[in-house]
Design a protein around this motif. Structure first.
Motif, PDB file in Angstrom:
ATOM      1  N   GLY A   1      -2.663  13.753   0.434  1.00 25.87           N
ATOM      2  CA  GLY A   1      -2.120  13.593   1.963  1.00 25.87           C
ATOM      3  C   GLY A   1      -0.772  14.020   2.026  1.00 25.87           C
TER       4      GLY A   1
ATOM      5  N   THR B   1       0.890  -1.152  -0.074  1.00 24.05           N
ATOM      6  CA  THR B   1       0.077  -0.313   0.297  1.00 24.05           C
ATOM      7  C   THR B   1       1.110   1.239   0.008  1.00 24.05           C
TER       8      THR B   1
ATOM      9  N   SER C   1      -0.125   4.191  -1.920  1.00 23.08           N
ATOM     10  CA  SER C   1      -1.198   5.400  -1.730  1.00 23.08           C
ATOM     11  C   SER C   1      -2.158   5.185  -1.000  1.00 23.08           C
ATOM     12  N   GLY C   2      -3.240   6.681  -0.084  1.00 21.00           N
ATOM     13  CA  GLY C   2      -3.798   6.638   0.320  1.00 21.00           C
ATOM     14  C   GLY C   2      -4.958   6.657  -0.276  1.00 21.00           C
ATOM     15  N   GLU C   3      -6.495   7.038   0.763  1.00 24.70           N
ATOM     16  CA  GLU C   3      -7.756   6.964   0.546  1.00 24.70           C
ATOM     17  C   GLU C   3      -7.975   8.032  -0.685  1.00 24.70           C
ATOM     18  N   ALA C   4      -7.457   9.191  -0.711  1.00 21.24           N
ATOM     19  CA  ALA C   4      -7.992  10.257  -1.525  1.00 21.24           C
ATOM     20  C   ALA C   4      -7.228   9.819  -2.999  1.00 21.24           C
ATOM     21  N   ASP C   5      -5.516   9.002  -2.892  1.00 20.94           N
ATOM     22  CA  ASP C   5      -5.670   8.626  -4.363  1.00 20.94           C
ATOM     23  C   ASP C   5      -6.852   7.532  -4.707  1.00 20.94           C
ATOM     24  N   PHE C   6      -6.746   6.656  -3.508  1.00 24.81           N
ATOM     25  CA  PHE C   6      -7.457   5.280  -4.235  1.00 24.81           C
ATOM     26  C   PHE C   6      -9.089   6.253  -5.018  1.00 24.81           C
ATOM     27  N   ALA C   7      -9.633   7.205  -4.152  1.00 25.85           N
ATOM     28  CA  ALA C   7     -10.626   8.078  -4.684  1.00 25.85           C
ATOM     29  C   ALA C   7     -10.398   8.506  -6.515  1.00 25.85           C
TER      30      ALA C   7
ATOM     31  N   LYS D   1     -14.689   0.790  -8.095  1.00 25.21           N
ATOM     32  CA  LYS D   1     -15.687   0.453  -6.332  1.00 25.21           C
ATOM     33  C   LYS D   1     -16.397   1.466  -6.179  1.00 25.21           C
ATOM     34  N   ASP D   2     -16.615   2.407  -6.255  1.00 22.55           N
ATOM     35  CA  ASP D   2     -17.505   3.755  -5.804  1.00 22.55           C
ATOM     36  C   ASP D   2     -19.273   3.497  -6.516  1.00 22.55           C
TER      37      ASP D   2
ATOM     38  N   ASP E   1     -10.407   5.776  -9.005  1.00 20.74           N
ATOM     39  CA  ASP E   1     -11.282   5.376  -9.307  1.00 20.74           C
ATOM     40  C   ASP E   1     -12.554   5.929 -10.396  1.00 20.74           C
TER      41      ASP E   1
END
Length: 222
Positions: free
Chosen positions: A212, A27, A29-35, A64-65, A38
């Motif tokens: 982030g 891992t 990336s963080g959540e911002a990059d995962f979004a 995913k979203d 997507d």
């Protein structure tokens, strides 16, 4: 026909590695990059990976979203972009997530791919044959463009990314650089393959964005 646009998207460590020397998924990336990834998938007609990524990570490569899949349907598109595997010898496992029925999958093969592998994969994917011993990327991408896939997202790995730069198919490079050091002379990098010794591809920096503890760099290929 519109012009195909190829975006290479990757996450790498601060020292330029995609994963560890064991080629295990890390891992970065963080959540911002995962979004962000997507959203980029949802805006694409197809997501492309090499067979090495399929064997190492067994990615699904779906959106995913739920709001993004709903928006695709409202535009008259399928819920998920098509998935494309560059696989010269037909090594994609028949139980791989990428050949399930969530979305259409194209497997690009060379002529050396065994007949039995072709027959098995034909039950799960659309097959594209391009090249004698290795997939001819220009021919393969022309074939998927003929199928209506024009906004292309490439998610790796390093061998495929190098090969795409080598034949001049990359239009844009987006790289999230995360706050991790992996190290290792044998750890995969953004662009592996044989490497360039001259005529190095050059890029034009489009934007820099903090996400982030990391940074998203966007370049246009020249």
């Amino acid at each position: 026909m519109s012009i195909m646009h190829v975006v290479v998207n990757a996450a790498m460590s601060a020292d330029g590695k995609l994963s560890s020397r064991r080629r295990e998924q890390i891992t970065i990336s963080g959540e911002a990059d995962f979004a962000r990834v997507d959203r980029l998938r949802a805006a694409s007609d197809a997501v492309v990976v090499g067979v090495g990524t399929v064997l190492a990570d067994d990615p699904h490569l779906t959106v995913k979203d739920d709001s993004l899949t709903a928006a695709r349907r409202e535009r008259g598109e399928s819920a998920h972009p098509a998935r494309v595997v560059i696989d010269s010898r037909g090594r994609t496992p028949l139980d791989a997530a990428i050949v399930d029925d969530a979305a259409t999958t194209y497997v690009c093969l060379s002529e050396r791919a065994p007949v039995d592998k072709r027959m098995d994969l034909a039950d799960r994917a659309e097959l594209v044959t391009a090249g004698e011993t290795r997939v001819d990327l220009q021919r393969a991408f022309a074939a998927i463009q003929q199928a209506g896939l024009e906004q292309i997202m490439v998610e790796g790995g390093g061998e495929l990314i190098f090969s795409l730069f080598e034949v001049g198919l990359v239009d844009e490079l987006r790289v999230f650089v995360g706050p991790t050091v992996i190290g290792g002379r044998d750890a995969p990098t953004l662009a592996d393959g044989n490497g360039f010794v001259s005529n190095f591809p050059t890029l034009s920096l489009e934007s820099v964005e903090r996400l982030g503890e990391g940074v998203l760099l966007t370049w246009n290929a020249q």
